[in-house]
Design a protein around this motif. Structure first.
Motif, short mmCIF file in Angstrom:
data_model
loop_
_atom_site.label_atom_id
_atom_site.label_comp_id
_atom_site.label_asym_id
_atom_site.label_seq_id
_atom_site.Cartn_x
_atom_site.Cartn_y
_atom_site.Cartn_z
N LEU A 25 29.47 37.05 57.91
CA LEU A 25 28.61 37.47 56.80
C LEU A 25 27.38 36.59 56.78
CD1 LEU A 25 28.37 39.30 54.28
CD2 LEU A 25 29.52 37.50 52.99
N VAL A 26 26.23 37.22 56.71
CA VAL A 26 24.97 36.48 56.62
C VAL A 26 24.33 36.80 55.28
CG1 VAL A 26 22.69 36.09 57.62
CG2 VAL A 26 24.64 36.57 59.11
N ARG A 27 23.96 35.76 54.58
CA ARG A 27 23.33 35.93 53.27
C ARG A 27 22.12 35.00 53.18
NH1 ARG A 27 25.27 40.00 52.89
NH2 ARG A 27 26.80 40.84 51.45
N ARG A 28 21.15 35.43 52.38
CA ARG A 28 20.01 34.56 52.09
C ARG A 28 20.33 33.75 50.85
NH1 ARG A 28 15.96 35.60 55.31
NH2 ARG A 28 15.80 37.65 56.32
N ARG A 29 19.68 32.63 50.74
CA ARG A 29 19.90 31.77 49.56
C ARG A 29 19.70 32.57 48.27
NH1 ARG A 29 15.97 26.84 50.49
NH2 ARG A 29 14.83 28.50 51.56
N GLY A 30 20.63 32.38 47.34
CA GLY A 30 20.53 33.07 46.06
C GLY A 30 21.32 34.36 45.98
N GLN A 31 21.75 34.88 47.13
CA GLN A 31 22.53 36.12 47.12
C GLN A 31 24.01 35.81 46.84
OE1 GLN A 31 21.47 37.83 51.02
NE2 GLN A 31 20.22 39.34 49.91
N GLU A 32 24.79 36.86 46.73
CA GLU A 32 26.22 36.70 46.48
C GLU A 32 27.00 36.99 47.76
OE1 GLU A 32 28.23 38.25 42.78
OE2 GLU A 32 29.21 39.56 44.26
N ALA A 33 28.09 36.28 47.94
CA ALA A 33 28.98 36.55 49.07
C ALA A 33 30.36 36.88 48.53
CB ALA A 33 29.06 35.32 49.98
N ARG A 34 30.94 37.93 49.09
CA ARG A 34 32.31 38.31 48.70
C ARG A 34 33.16 38.37 49.95
NH1 ARG A 34 33.49 41.98 43.66
NH2 ARG A 34 31.81 41.30 42.30
N LEU A 35 34.23 37.60 49.94
CA LEU A 35 35.13 37.55 51.08
C LEU A 35 36.48 38.10 50.64
CD1 LEU A 35 34.24 33.93 52.25
CD2 LEU A 35 33.14 36.08 52.90
N ARG A 36 37.05 38.95 51.48
CA ARG A 36 38.30 39.61 51.10
C ARG A 36 39.46 39.17 51.98
NH1 ARG A 36 34.25 42.79 51.37
NH2 ARG A 36 33.45 43.90 49.55
N CYS A 37 40.62 39.17 51.37
CA CYS A 37 41.82 38.77 52.10
C CYS A 37 42.99 39.64 51.66
CB CYS A 37 42.13 37.31 51.82
SG CYS A 37 43.77 36.78 52.42
N SER A 38 43.59 40.32 52.63
CA SER A 38 44.81 41.08 52.35
C SER A 38 45.97 40.30 52.95
CB SER A 38 44.73 42.47 52.97
OG SER A 38 43.71 43.23 52.35
N PRO A 39 46.89 39.82 52.13
CA PRO A 39 48.00 39.02 52.67
C PRO A 39 48.96 39.87 53.46
CG PRO A 39 48.35 39.47 50.34
CD PRO A 39 46.99 40.01 50.67
N MET A 40 49.87 39.21 54.11
CA MET A 40 50.92 39.93 54.83
C MET A 40 51.75 40.73 53.84
SD MET A 40 52.30 37.36 57.78
CE MET A 40 53.46 38.56 58.38
N LYS A 41 52.30 41.80 54.33
CA LYS A 41 53.10 42.67 53.48
C LYS A 41 54.26 41.88 52.89
CE LYS A 41 55.36 47.18 53.53
NZ LYS A 41 55.80 48.33 54.35
N GLY A 42 54.41 41.97 51.57
CA GLY A 42 55.51 41.28 50.91
C GLY A 42 55.17 39.87 50.44
N HIS A 43 54.00 39.37 50.86
CA HIS A 43 53.60 38.03 50.44
C HIS A 43 52.80 38.12 49.14
CE1 HIS A 43 53.83 35.87 54.61
NE2 HIS A 43 54.93 36.53 54.31
N SER A 44 53.20 37.28 48.20
CA SER A 44 52.48 37.29 46.92
C SER A 44 51.75 35.98 46.65
CB SER A 44 53.45 37.59 45.78
OG SER A 44 54.47 36.61 45.76
#
Lengths: 114, 108
Positions: free
Chosen positions: A11-30
């Motif tokens: 992900l490339v962002r310029r200063r001042g922008q927002e970054a959103r990073l997503r993570c889907s865990p392994m099935k069954g992991h909470s």
């Protein structure tokens, strides 16, 4: 089982922008953990979440950073008003329980702030 | 303070030579220690944990509480052992504290 999935990988962002990073865990992991890796440094703990709850966010910067793990959908690490110092690799890991002794890692999201 | 130290950023050995990756920790309680490995183009994965007292891919690690160390050893290195190795401490408060990692290069 596809394992822990993170996106975007880059992900490339310029200063001042927002970054959103997503993570889907392994099935069954909470249990989800976010780590940050700065150049030449180890993995630094940021936050530990269970479904709908932030259990420990002691490693998160006080401002601009937030994390969530909703009942449905992936965990999200959000960085508002990014600065150059936020450039790093962000790793997500999941576990079946809090102390099984094994974390399953995603491939990481590399954030570059211009 | 809880800390994991891996003093070597890079360790190069020849194939067939013994390997020792150093790890020292600082922790006031009873530690649980792990070694994680990241092979090229793969994700970080658990290699072994001290409570299991097992040997994985020929690697062993003994917890030395007196020296606060958990060094990773293998008697005869193989080229496929080339990877990034991280020592980690479980602090008992949901936190796994990682060292800075050591890159192992096994030369033919």
């Amino acid at each position: 089982n596809a394992g822990v999935m993170q996106n975007p990988r880059h992900l490339v962002r310029r200063r001042g922008q927002e970054a959103r990073l997503r993570c889907s865990p392994m099935k069954g992991h909470s249990h989800v953990y976010w780590y940050r890796q700065l150049p030449e440094e180890g993995l630094k703990f940021m936050v530990y979440l269970q479904k709908e709850n932030i259990i420990d966010e002691s490693g998160m910067p006080k401002e601009r950073f937030s994390a969530e793990f909703p009942k449905e959908g992936p965990s999200i690490l959000r960085i508002q008003q990014v600065v150059r110092g936020d450039s790093a690799a962000y790793f997500c890991a999941s576990s079946l329980s809090a102390n099984t002794g094994e974390l399953f890692f995603g491939e990481g999201s590399r954030l570059t702030v211009l | 303070a809880q800390r994991v130290t891996q003093p070597e950023k890079l360790l190069s050995v020849f194939k067939g030579a013994p390997v020792e990756l150093k790890c020292n920790y600082s922790y006031s309680g009873s530690p649980e220690l792990f070694w994680y490995v990241q092979y090229s183009r793969q994700r970080l994965q658990l290699l072994l944990r001290h409570i299991s007292r097992e040997s994985i891919k020929g690697f062993t690690a003994d917890l030395n509480k007196g020296e606060t160390s958990f060094h990773l050893k293998k008697p005869f290195a193989q080229e496929e052992d080339s990877a990034m190795y991280y020592c980690a401490l479980y602090s008992g408060t949901y936190k796994y504290i990682f060292g800075t990692g050591t890159r192992l290069k096994v030369l033919a």
